[in-house]
Motif scaffolding. Structure first.
Motif, PDB file in Angstrom:
ATOM      1  N   THR A   1      -6.833   7.812  -2.410  1.00  0.00           N
ATOM      2  CA  THR A   1      -5.798   7.841  -1.282  1.00  0.00           C
ATOM      3  C   THR A   1      -4.622   7.042  -1.236  1.00  0.00           C
ATOM      4  O   THR A   1      -3.856   7.568  -0.462  1.00  0.00           O
ATOM      5  N   HIS A   2      -4.583   5.973  -1.898  1.00  0.00           N
ATOM      6  CA  HIS A   2      -3.436   5.216  -2.087  1.00  0.00           C
ATOM      7  C   HIS A   2      -3.442   4.128  -3.499  1.00  0.00           C
ATOM      8  O   HIS A   2      -4.352   4.198  -4.090  1.00  0.00           O
TER       9      HIS A   2
ATOM     10  N   ARG B   1       1.049  -1.111   0.096  1.00  0.00           N
ATOM     11  CA  ARG B   1       0.195  -0.059   0.014  1.00  0.00           C
ATOM     12  C   ARG B   1       0.935   1.302  -0.059  1.00  0.00           C
ATOM     13  O   ARG B   1       1.776   1.452   0.919  1.00  0.00           O
ATOM     14  N   ILE B   2       0.614   2.006  -0.938  1.00  0.00           N
ATOM     15  CA  ILE B   2       1.573   3.437  -1.158  1.00  0.00           C
ATOM     16  C   ILE B   2       0.675   4.378  -0.914  1.00  0.00           C
ATOM     17  O   ILE B   2      -0.369   4.707  -1.307  1.00  0.00           O
ATOM     18  N   THR B   3       1.117   5.606   0.163  1.00  0.00           N
ATOM     19  CA  THR B   3       0.536   6.422   0.423  1.00  0.00           C
ATOM     20  C   THR B   3       1.397   7.811   0.599  1.00  0.00           C
ATOM     21  O   THR B   3       2.590   7.558   0.682  1.00  0.00           O
TER      22      THR B   3
ATOM     23  N   THR C   1       3.563   0.245   2.842  1.00  0.00           N
ATOM     24  CA  THR C   1       3.161  -0.430   3.959  1.00  0.00           C
ATOM     25  C   THR C   1       2.812  -2.060   3.129  1.00  0.00           C
ATOM     26  O   THR C   1       1.950  -2.032   2.496  1.00  0.00           O
TER      27      THR C   1
ATOM     28  N   LEU D   1       7.738   8.249  -0.204  1.00  0.00           N
ATOM     29  CA  LEU D   1       6.320   7.772  -0.046  1.00  0.00           C
ATOM     30  C   LEU D   1       6.243   6.662   1.055  1.00  0.00           C
ATOM     31  O   LEU D   1       7.385   6.232   1.344  1.00  0.00           O
TER      32      LEU D   1
ATOM     33  N   LEU E   1       1.503  10.610  -5.370  1.00  0.00           N
ATOM     34  CA  LEU E   1       0.676   9.205  -5.840  1.00  0.00           C
ATOM     35  C   LEU E   1       0.600   9.411  -7.245  1.00  0.00           C
ATOM     36  O   LEU E   1       0.853   8.312  -7.890  1.00  0.00           O
TER      37      LEU E   1
ATOM     38  N   HIS F   1      -2.148   0.092  -4.714  1.00  0.00           N
ATOM     39  CA  HIS F   1      -1.663  -1.121  -4.413  1.00  0.00           C
ATOM     40  C   HIS F   1      -0.911  -1.489  -5.448  1.00  0.00           C
ATOM     41  O   HIS F   1      -1.217  -1.337  -6.616  1.00  0.00           O
TER      42      HIS F   1
END
Length: 182
Positions: A114-115, A82-84, A136, A133, A95, A117
């Protein structure tokens, strides 16, 4: 073993009551990209799937067996990154930059407001980290974009830009330019 040889994108054309009663199978992204595979339903039934080459299944699609039986496809949770944006000094534009760089590498990406994947990859994780970034590792269903030429689930525009999205319409934009003004 039951054999499924047809897929209905999103269960198109089926009554909601039929879809609700249909058994389901959870499949990860790697399996949903294959046109031929074996799997087990949520109830433990062994099934065989034989679809046309190039068929990609999405969560919400429905498989039809050789006798007309239905099976709902669910996107299984799988390992993803998960990239935020960084909450201290990042922005949503980060993003966009990440999606550009990942797309340039032909990486399947799931886009949300918001993110992002992506599937786990330590090289890409290091690149994204260097872009400041937050990356997670997590478990989640993975539904990457199908791309401009799609897998049959994209929505296409034929003959102009007139269509309606949930109550808001888009109109074709035409601007007349006065040549003498330049």
């Amino acid at each position: 073993m039951r054999t499924f040889n047809k897929a209905l994108p999103g269960g198109r054309g089926l009554a909601p009551s039929l879809l609700k009663r249909a058994p389901s199978v959870q499949l990860d992204w790697d399996v949903r990209q294959k046109s031929r595979f074996d799997a087990h339903t949520e109830a433990g039934e062994h099934i065989g799937v034989f679809l046309s080459r190039g068929t990609v299944l999405r969560g919400g699609d429905v498989l039809v067996d050789t006798h007309g039986g239905l099976l709902r496809v669910e996107a299984a949770a799988q390992a993803v990154l998960r990239i935020t944006p960084c909450p201290q000094h990042g922005s949503a534009f980060d993003l966009v930059r990440a999606a550009y760089h990942l797309g340039n590498r032909h990486v399947p990406i799931e886009l949300t407001p918001t993110h992002l994947h992506i599937e786990p990859d330590h090289v890409l994780e290091a690149m994204l980290d260097a872009m400041h970034l937050i990356v997670t590792p997590t478990e989640a269903p993975f539904e990457p974009e199908s791309g401009a030429y799609g897998d049959g689930h994209s929505h296409t525009h034929h003959g102009g830009h007139h269509h309606n999205h949930d109550g808001h319409a888009h109109q074709e934009h035409v601007h007349a330019h006065d040549e003498s003004a330049s």
